[in-house]
Design a protein around this motif. Structure first.
Motif, PDB file in Angstrom:
ATOM      1  N   UNK A  10      31.145  34.562  44.157  1.00  0.00           N
ATOM      2  CA  UNK A  10      32.447  34.014  43.764  1.00  0.00           C
ATOM      3  C   UNK A  10      32.481  32.528  44.079  1.00  0.00           C
ATOM      4  N   UNK A  11      32.715  31.717  43.049  1.00  0.00           N
ATOM      5  CA  UNK A  11      32.909  30.291  43.256  1.00  0.00           C
ATOM      6  C   UNK A  11      34.017  29.816  42.325  1.00  0.00           C
ATOM      7  N   UNK A  12      35.149  29.460  42.891  1.00  0.00           N
ATOM      8  CA  UNK A  12      36.315  29.003  42.115  1.00  0.00           C
ATOM      9  C   UNK A  12      36.617  29.955  40.956  1.00  0.00           C
ATOM     10  N   UNK A  13      36.702  31.232  41.301  1.00  0.00           N
ATOM     11  CA  UNK A  13      36.916  32.289  40.310  1.00  0.00           C
ATOM     12  C   UNK A  13      38.229  33.024  40.540  1.00  0.00           C
ATOM     13  N   UNK A  14      39.253  32.304  41.002  1.00  0.00           N
ATOM     14  CA  UNK A  14      40.521  32.947  41.360  1.00  0.00           C
ATOM     15  C   UNK A  14      41.161  33.665  40.180  1.00  0.00           C
ATOM     16  N   UNK A  15      40.938  33.180  38.972  1.00  0.00           N
ATOM     17  CA  UNK A  15      41.604  33.783  37.811  1.00  0.00           C
ATOM     18  C   UNK A  15      40.899  35.027  37.295  1.00  0.00           C
ATOM     19  N   UNK A  16      39.646  35.263  37.699  1.00  0.00           N
ATOM     20  CA  UNK A  16      38.887  36.375  37.123  1.00  0.00           C
ATOM     21  C   UNK A  16      38.313  37.334  38.160  1.00  0.00           C
ATOM     22  N   UNK A  17      38.206  36.928  39.420  1.00  0.00           N
ATOM     23  CA  UNK A  17      37.500  37.737  40.407  1.00  0.00           C
ATOM     24  C   UNK A  17      38.140  39.104  40.614  1.00  0.00           C
ATOM     25  N   UNK A  18      39.465  39.179  40.577  1.00  0.00           N
ATOM     26  CA  UNK A  18      40.127  40.468  40.792  1.00  0.00           C
ATOM     27  C   UNK A  18      39.720  41.482  39.728  1.00  0.00           C
ATOM     28  N   UNK A  19      39.636  41.046  38.472  1.00  0.00           N
ATOM     29  CA  UNK A  19      39.235  41.962  37.400  1.00  0.00           C
ATOM     30  C   UNK A  19      37.816  42.461  37.625  1.00  0.00           C
ATOM     31  N   UNK A  20      36.922  41.565  38.043  1.00  0.00           N
ATOM     32  CA  UNK A  20      35.548  41.978  38.313  1.00  0.00           C
ATOM     33  C   UNK A  20      35.498  43.007  39.433  1.00  0.00           C
ATOM     34  N   UNK A  21      36.194  42.730  40.519  1.00  0.00           N
ATOM     35  CA  UNK A  21      36.183  43.649  41.657  1.00  0.00           C
ATOM     36  C   UNK A  21      36.808  44.986  41.292  1.00  0.00           C
ATOM     37  N   UNK A  22      37.927  44.960  40.580  1.00  0.00           N
ATOM     38  CA  UNK A  22      38.559  46.213  40.161  1.00  0.00           C
ATOM     39  C   UNK A  22      37.618  47.047  39.311  1.00  0.00           C
ATOM     40  N   UNK A  23      36.832  46.398  38.451  1.00  0.00           N
ATOM     41  CA  UNK A  23      35.912  47.153  37.608  1.00  0.00           C
ATOM     42  C   UNK A  23      34.795  47.785  38.432  1.00  0.00           C
ATOM     43  N   UNK A  24      34.403  47.138  39.521  1.00  0.00           N
ATOM     44  CA  UNK A  24      33.403  47.731  40.407  1.00  0.00           C
ATOM     45  C   UNK A  24      33.997  48.895  41.197  1.00  0.00           C
ATOM     46  N   UNK A  25      35.237  48.738  41.636  1.00  0.00           N
ATOM     47  CA  UNK A  25      35.904  49.824  42.367  1.00  0.00           C
ATOM     48  C   UNK A  25      36.181  51.029  41.477  1.00  0.00           C
TER      49      UNK A  25
END
Length: 215
Positions: A10-25
């Protein structure tokens, strides 16, 4: 001990990181751990990651680049398999199950990868993929990879930790986007064959494409 370590740099990904993590969960395959590496972000990425405390492991480091962030995530995890998910991409729920099954079917394979669907910066579909045409719809031989840029995206890959360690991880001389993955796949292919899945199980965000350019 989880079988799979999911590494999210994660590097300056505040707008997209949650979607990525949710997809992994949300993966149907649950024998996994998720390690997010905050690589010196200066935006609100740390606050986004904090929302997932207790569900993921977090590593924080000064900015060292994408390769170093992935390597740090691997070191923090314990899985015998490694899955890489960039913080602006997302998996469909069956991604881990399908790729891991492909590796289990053939112990010789060092890496399995799925196809991707390209989406715009706002997440809308662009009606494209990174399959590379019919001539790339198979797991490559090493010679083919030396002749052509093969369409294997990091977010579409699950590989064996043993292979990752034998090649020394991602080369940290590559600090930004570009060819750190190509170099890794070339070195991994020297160790054994790949498995290729025809299903598009990854949403790959091409941030340079605004939504208005979709077909």
């Amino acid at each position: 001990m989880p079988r799979v370590t999911v590494v999210i740099p994660v590097y300056n990904s505040a707008t997209t990181a949650a979607e990525a993590i949710e997809s992994a969960l949300a993966q149907s395959y649950t024998d996994r751990e998720i390690v997010a590496v905050n690589d010196g972000s200066t935006d609100a990425s740390a606050e986004v990651l904090a929302r997932f405390a207790g569900r993921i492991r977090m590593v924080t480091q000064s900015n060292r680049g994408l390769s170093a962030a992935r390597n740090a995530g691997v070191r923090a995890g314990a899985g015998e398999l490694l899955a890489f998910l960039d913080a602006d991409d997302a998996w469909l729920p069956e991604f881990l199950a399908r790729t891991i099954a492909a590796l289990d079917r053939d112990p010789r394979c060092v890496l399995a990868y799925a196809q991707t669907t390209v989406v715009a910066s706002d997440g809308s579909a662009l009606g494209a993929s990174i399959a590379g045409g019919p001539s790339r719809h198979h797991p490559p031989e090493l010679g083919e990879m030396l002749e052509h840029l093969w369409p294997i995206m990091p977010s579409a890959v699950v590989m064996r930790r043993a292979a990752f360690e034998r090649v020394g991880g991602f080369c940290e001389e590559f600090r930004g986007l570009g060819y750190e993955d190509v170099y890794m796949w070339l070195r991994a292919r020297e160790l054994g064959p790949f498995a290729s899945l025809a299903e598009p199980l990854v949403r790959w965000r091409f941030s340079l494409f605004p939504a208005r350019l979709k077909g």
